[in-house]
Each structure stands twice: as structure tokens, then as C-alpha cells.
Motif scaffolding. Structure first.
Motif, short mmCIF file in Angstrom:
data_model
loop_
_atom_site.label_atom_id
_atom_site.label_comp_id
_atom_site.label_asym_id
_atom_site.label_seq_id
_atom_site.Cartn_x
_atom_site.Cartn_y
_atom_site.Cartn_z
N UNK A 571 -6.31 -10.11 25.28
CA UNK A 571 -7.50 -11.11 25.25
C UNK A 571 -7.87 -10.65 24.12
N UNK A 572 -7.47 -9.23 22.86
CA UNK A 572 -7.20 -9.25 21.71
C UNK A 572 -6.88 -9.84 21.08
N UNK A 573 -5.39 -10.98 21.35
CA UNK A 573 -4.27 -11.88 20.61
C UNK A 573 -5.76 -13.00 20.46
N UNK A 574 -6.09 -12.94 22.28
CA UNK A 574 -6.46 -14.46 22.04
C UNK A 574 -8.00 -14.73 20.91
N UNK A 575 -8.50 -13.69 20.57
CA UNK A 575 -9.31 -13.90 19.68
C UNK A 575 -9.10 -13.79 18.09
#
Length: 642
Positions: A571-575
Motif C-alpha cells: 500500500x505504501x509503495x502504491x501511494x
């Protein structure tokens, strides 16, 4: 000559007969008789002078006899006074006959200003003169009335003692009058009018004529005075009778009002409410009566009331006057009395002006009854408000202790029963309004749904039921209306974790309230939850960020910890990758389908709508805070282990 001489007895008879004739008559005859009698010229002259004197005296006596008879006749009519106008008319006619003038008329004082109006006349020819009004201060009539003395003028147009009035001069000229004699109609110090004798030629009036007209004026004054005295006596009798009837009505009304008062008192002693009092008044007055709250709303529904604006105006008028106020609205007559508290209107009682008594108006007794009911209702309201105020004060102390100590048990000695948990709170900025008064209003509006206290210029509400935001907005609107301050602003927070979390929730809501003016927000209630990201970023509480991350990402973090997955990292990499799944796959060296599966799992675990930009912003803020925490933790780990 001797054969033609008269005897002494014949001479005496002739002289005596001559002396009884009208003045100026038989002078030549008497002279001839005296010459035939052989009397000397000087003696004859003395006899003729005596005859003339006797003629004048006899004429005066006859005139005085006629005057006395006329006056006695008027006096007899005065004693038998029946019709005042008829007596005055005949009095003017007799004066006209005896005075021998062209016109005689009587003027009566018509008003307090002293204007005189012709009431009766004899010898007049113009209708304008028969109803002539002489203003005070003008003409001969005003002079007679003001001086209370007879006045006369040989030529009216040349009169300069008093001002002329053009209308009066025109009437006098139309009537053809030249000379005037006027005498006052006076009784004691009061002038009732004036009696006038007038000629259509220049004339100097004699003292005898002035005295004669004054005698008639005295009789006319007696007639007017007697008539007024009789009228005043009749009026006094009528007033006495009306006063007696009014006394009877008053006694009946007093007895009735006393009965109502006793019934109202009994109702109060038995714990009756204002609605119960109004029911009693409606039954006794046989009218529709309503109890109203402080905003003019009916406490019970039965019929149609006047518009709210008319009711509020009447309430304010009743508060100012201290009495019931009548007004018209919607085609009906209404009467309202305000129920007054210590410094404000706490309600009202209103009655419709029609009932079974068949009258559209409310009489004085009904008005006093309503006013008395208003006083009793004020006592009931005061008693209720006193009890409510004491209870509200205890609950306020309890709430402040809970906020300060964080424990409801430490505040239990205030005698407040606490059973329902606190689920929300609100803080209202009162903008320098009376805090104590506002707290009382708010406590009444909150009732059993929570607790109210005040600190500084703010109200604090702890809710035990309902939607905290909606409930707080309702109370805010009530305060805004009653305090006439529409710009009141409130912040509500929900949920609150019981009494232990109340202090922090109130502190956060207070901080949010201080932030609203910078955003230009007022006259509304704002949820404190809207400020959650900013609290975590700027709060001094060291646990605030952890709570914020846990509230949003707790389910994802727990899933990774239990299963050893990397949902959070994905999720962090997605943002960080601009929400590109392809970029995430490349950076994490995993297949694109794996990225899609992990994101679907994240969506399922997080409680929120991803299409909501606010929710996405909060998730991003929580992800960045957690990433920052991990970076700092990982950076400190080697040195800690070494």
C-alpha cells in the motif's frame, strides 16, 4: 265769565283726570280749564307742572306694575319648571315686550372656552342670527361675560372696547341691528350667559331699562342654574345607580375570581403543571385557553393560534406593562399574559376572545383572572426552574470533576445518578454571551440525554444518547435563537471512550473550535472527526499519531503480523508510485496480478469508501506516519543493539 266758571269740585275732577293721562297728553285742555277757573297765570303754570309730574309718576308706576307682573309670572313658571327651553323662550318674549326694543335674545355659554351661542330670540328676521356663535374674547357678549357687568353701545360698528369678529359683524349687519344692551346671566361666580336688548337705530339705554333687563337676566340665570342643578342631580343619581350595579358586578366577580384563585392554588399545591392550570382557567372562563412556551409555541395542540410574530409582540408588550395585552389576529380578538421569570419570559397564557358567554370581548374580570393565572403559573415555573437549576448545577459539577479527574467515581459524592455511558461530547463558543443563562437554557434542551457545564466562555456537553453532532446542532440553534446570536459555533466529537476519554475529547473539540475562525466557519456544528489528520500531525499528545494510524490501518497491520504478508508495504509503495500498479510490481519485483490481489485485500480490510477523497487522504496520511515511524525505528536499531 262768571256763568262759565267751573266749580271747585269740577276743577279738581278735571285736574285729577289730566294727571292720570299719559305723559304729554291733555296739557292744552288743563290750561283752558285753569283759565276758565280764573286762576292766575303763575298758579296755572304750577298746576300744569304738577299735572305733568303726576303723569310721569303714574306712567312709571304702571310700567313698574307691568314689569313686576311679568317678573312674578316668570317666577311662578320658574317654580313650576318643567321645560327649560319653554321657560327661557317666554322669558325672552316678556323682556322683548316690556323693553320695547326691536330684538331681544339670550346667549348661553356653550363650552369651557367661554364661547356663547344664541339660544332664544324675539324680533329676529335672519336664521343666521338665531344660531349665532360668539367666540370668547370677541364682541359685546364676551365683554359682558368677562366683566360680569352690563354693557351697552349706541352704535355697534363704532364699538372699540372689544375686538370685532367678521362673521359676527356680518350677522349683525344682516339683521340690521345698531344699538345693543347686554346684561350677564350670573349665579355666584359663574357666568352662564348674557341677555341682550337691541334696536335697529342708534339709542342710548336708560338706567331703568338696564335694571329691567337685569331683572329678567337674573330670572334666566336662575332657570339655567336650576336646570343644570337638576341635570347634575339626575346624572349623580344615575352614576350612583350605576356604581351600585358596578359594585354588585364587582362583588360577584370578586367571588368568582376568589373561587378560581382557590382552585388554582389547590392545583399548585397538588403539583399541577402550567398546562393543568390553563385547563382550569379554560373551564372556569368557558373559553379556549392555551399555555405557550417562551418561544410562543403551544404546549398542547387544540385549535389554531395567531401568527408567532403577533404572539411574540404581545408577550414582549405584556412583559413591559406587567398586564395582559389584547390584540387582533386572524379575524379574532385575543388576550395574552406573559409568564415572567426573574429576568426573562418563560412562557405565556393566551385566551381567545369568544366563548359560550356569547361575547367576543374579554371583560375586566376575565383579564384579571388571566393575569392572576399568569402569576400562579410564574410561581409554578419558578419552582420547577429552581429544582431544575439545582439539579443542573449538581450535574454540571459532576461533569467538570469527571473532565478534571477522568473518573466518574471520584465525582459520585455530588448525588448524581450516572448509569448511561458517555458516547459523545460538544463544546459551544458563546461569543461573550451570558454563560450562566446559556447553560440553563442548554441544560433544559439537553434534559436527560446528557450533562451540561460551562467553563470560561464555552459550554461543554457530554452526551449519553443519540447522534452527538445532530444533538449538538439542535442545542446550538436553540441557544442562537434565544440569545439572539446566530453566529454561535460548536464542535462535537463522537465516539468518546467513556468518562476516561472525556477530558481528551473535550480538549480536542476545544482546540478544533479555536481553529474554525481561521477557516471563516461560524453558525454551525462541526464534527471533530473532520480534523483527525491534523490532530495527529500537530497534536502534543505522543499517543495521538499511534491512535490515528491504529484507527485507520490497524486491520492491515494485524493481518501482516499474523500471516507474514506485506500488505502495508504494498500500500505504501502504491501511494509512492502515484497509484500505479505496474510501477509497484517493478519496484517490489512481484507480478502485477499479485499487486492487484494485495490491494483488493487492503480494500476489504479498511472500513471506508475509496472513492471518497477525504478517506483516501486520511489513509495516505496514516501510511506516511507509519512509514516514518518504521524508518526512524530501523535507523535506531543498529546503534541500540551495539
Amino acid at each position: 265769565m262768571a256763568g262759565s266758571e267751573l266749580t271747585a269740585s269740577e276743577l279738581a275732577r278735571e285736574v285729577l283726570a289730566a294727571s292720570r293721562a299719559e305723559p304729554g297728553q291733555s296739557d292744552a285742555g288743563v290750561g283752558g280749564i285753569l283759565e276758565r277757573s280764573g286762576m292766575s297765570a303763575s298758579d296755572a303754570g304750577e298746576v300744569i307742572a304738577s299735572v305733568r309730574e303726576s303723569q310721569l309718576l303714574n306712567a312709571r308706576l304702571r310700567r313698574r306694575a307691568a314689569e313686576v307682573e311679568a317678573l312674578f309670572s316668570t317666577a311662578r313658571e320658574l317654580v313650576r319648571l318643567q321645560d327649560v327651553d319653554d321657560v327661557l323662550k317666554r322669558l325672552v318674549e316678556r323682556a322683548h315686550e316690556l323693553m320695547g326694543t326691536d330684538v331681544t335674545y339670550l346667549s348661553e355659554v356653550e363650552n369651557d372656552a367661554g364661547d356663547l351661542r344664541v339660544r332664544h330670540s324675539a324680533g329676529t328676521v335672519t336664521p343666521e342670527f338665531r344660531d349665532l356663535l360668539v367666540p370668547a374674547g370677541f364682541g359685546l357678549a364676551s365683554k359682558v361675560a368677562s366683566t360680569r357687568e352690563p354693557a351697552w353701545v349706541a352704535r355697534y360698528q363704532q364699538m372699540s372696547e372689544t375686538p370685532h369678529d367678521p362673521r359676527i359683524d356680518a350677522a349683525v349687519e344682516a339683521e340690521g341691528l345698531v344699538s345693543f344692551l347686554g346684561v350677564p346671566l350670573a349665579v355666584g361666580d359663574e357666568v352662564l350667559g348674557a341677555l341682550f336688548a337691541c334696536n335697529r337705530f342708534g339709542y342710548e339705554y336708560t338706567p331703568e331699562e338696564i335694571l329691567l333687563l337685569s331683572a329678567f337676566a337674573d330670572h334666566a340665570a336662575a332657570v339655567l342654574h336650576t336646570a343644570r342643578a337638576l341635570a347634575e342631580r339626575a346624572a349623580a343619581t344615575a352614576r350612583a345607580e350605576e356604581a351600585y350595579r358596578e359594585l354588585e358586578r364587582h362583588l360577584a366577580a370578586t367571588e368568582r375570581a376568589s373561587g378560581i384563585h382557590e382552585e388554582l392554588t389547590s392545583a399548585v399545591m397538588s403539583g399541577a403543571t402550567v398546562v393543568d392550570l390553563v385547563s382550569t382557567v379554560a373551564r372556569r372562563l368557558e373559553r379556549k385557553v392555551w399555555a405557550l412556551d417562551e418561544d410562543g409555541r403551544a404546549l398542547h395542540r387544540d385549535g389554531t393560534l395567531p401568527p408567532r410574530r403577533a404572539i411574540r409582540d404581545a408577550m414582549e408588550a405584556s412583559q413591559a406593562s406587567g398586564h395582559a395585552e389584547s390584540f387582533e389576529a386572524r379575524g379574532s380578538h385575543w388576550i395574552l399574559v406573559a409568564i415572567l421569570g426573574a429576568d426573562r419570559i418563560v412562557g405565556a397564557i393566551i385566551a381567545e376572545g369568544s366563548g359560550s358567554k356569547g361575547s367576543g370581548d374579554i371583560d375586566d374580570v376575565d383579564q384579571r383572572t388571566l393575569e392572576r393565572a399568569g402569576h400562579v403559573a410564574a410561581l409554578v415555573s419558578f419552582k420547577r426552574e429552581a429544582a431544575s437549576a439545582l439539579r443542573a448545577e449538581r450535574r454540571a459539577r459532576w461533569l467538570l470533576k469527571v473532565i478534571d479527574d477522568g473518573d466518574s467515581d471520584s465525582a459520585s459524592d455530588d448525588g448524581v445518578e450516572f448509569s448511561a455511558p458517555i458516547i459523545g461530547c460538544a463544546v459551544i463558543d458563546l461569543r461573550d454571551r451570558d454563560v450562566a443563562d446559556a447553560a440553563s437554557m442548554a441544560a433544559a434542551a439537553v434534559a436527560e440525554d446528557g450533562f451540561v457545564a460551562h467553563r470560561d466562555h464555552r459550554l461543554i456537553i457530554a452526551w449519553t444518547t443519540g447522534d452527538a453532532v445532530a444533538q449538538s446542532e439542535r442545542v446550538r440553534r436553540i441557544l442562537a435563537d434565544r440569545l439572539r446570536e446566530q453566529a454561535l459555533t460548536a464542535v462535537a466529537r463522537s465516539p468518546v471512550t467513556g468518562t476516561a476519554g472525556l477530558a481528551g475529547a473535550v480538549e480536542r473539540a476545544t482546540a478544533d473550535l479555536g481553529f474554525l475562525p481561521a477557516l471563516g466557519i461560524e453558525a454551525t456544528t462541526v464534527s471533530s472527526d473532520l480534523f483527525a489528520p491534523y490532530h495527529s500531525l500537530a497534536a502534543a499528545d505522543p499517543e495521538s499519531a499511534t491512535r490515528f494510524v491504529g484507527d485507520l490501518l490497524g486491520a492491515v497491520l494485524s493481518w501482516d503480523e499474523r500471516r507474514g504478508t506485506a500488505l502495508f508495504e504494498t500500500l505504501a509503495c502504491f501511494f509512492d508510485s502515484g497509484e500505479s500498479r505496474q510501477a509497484v510490481a517493478e519496484k517490489m519485483h512481484i507480478h502485477k496480478n499479485t499487486v492487484q490481489q494485495r490491494l483488493q485485500r487492503v480494500h476489504a480490510l479498511l472500513q471506508g469508501e475509496w472513492d471518497d477523497s477525504e478517506f483516501r487522504f486520511r489513509v495516505q496520511a496514516a501510511v506516511r506516519l507509519e512509514s516514518l515511524r518504521r524508518v526512524i525505528r530501523d535507523a535506531r536499531t543498529p546503534s541500540s543493539s551495539g
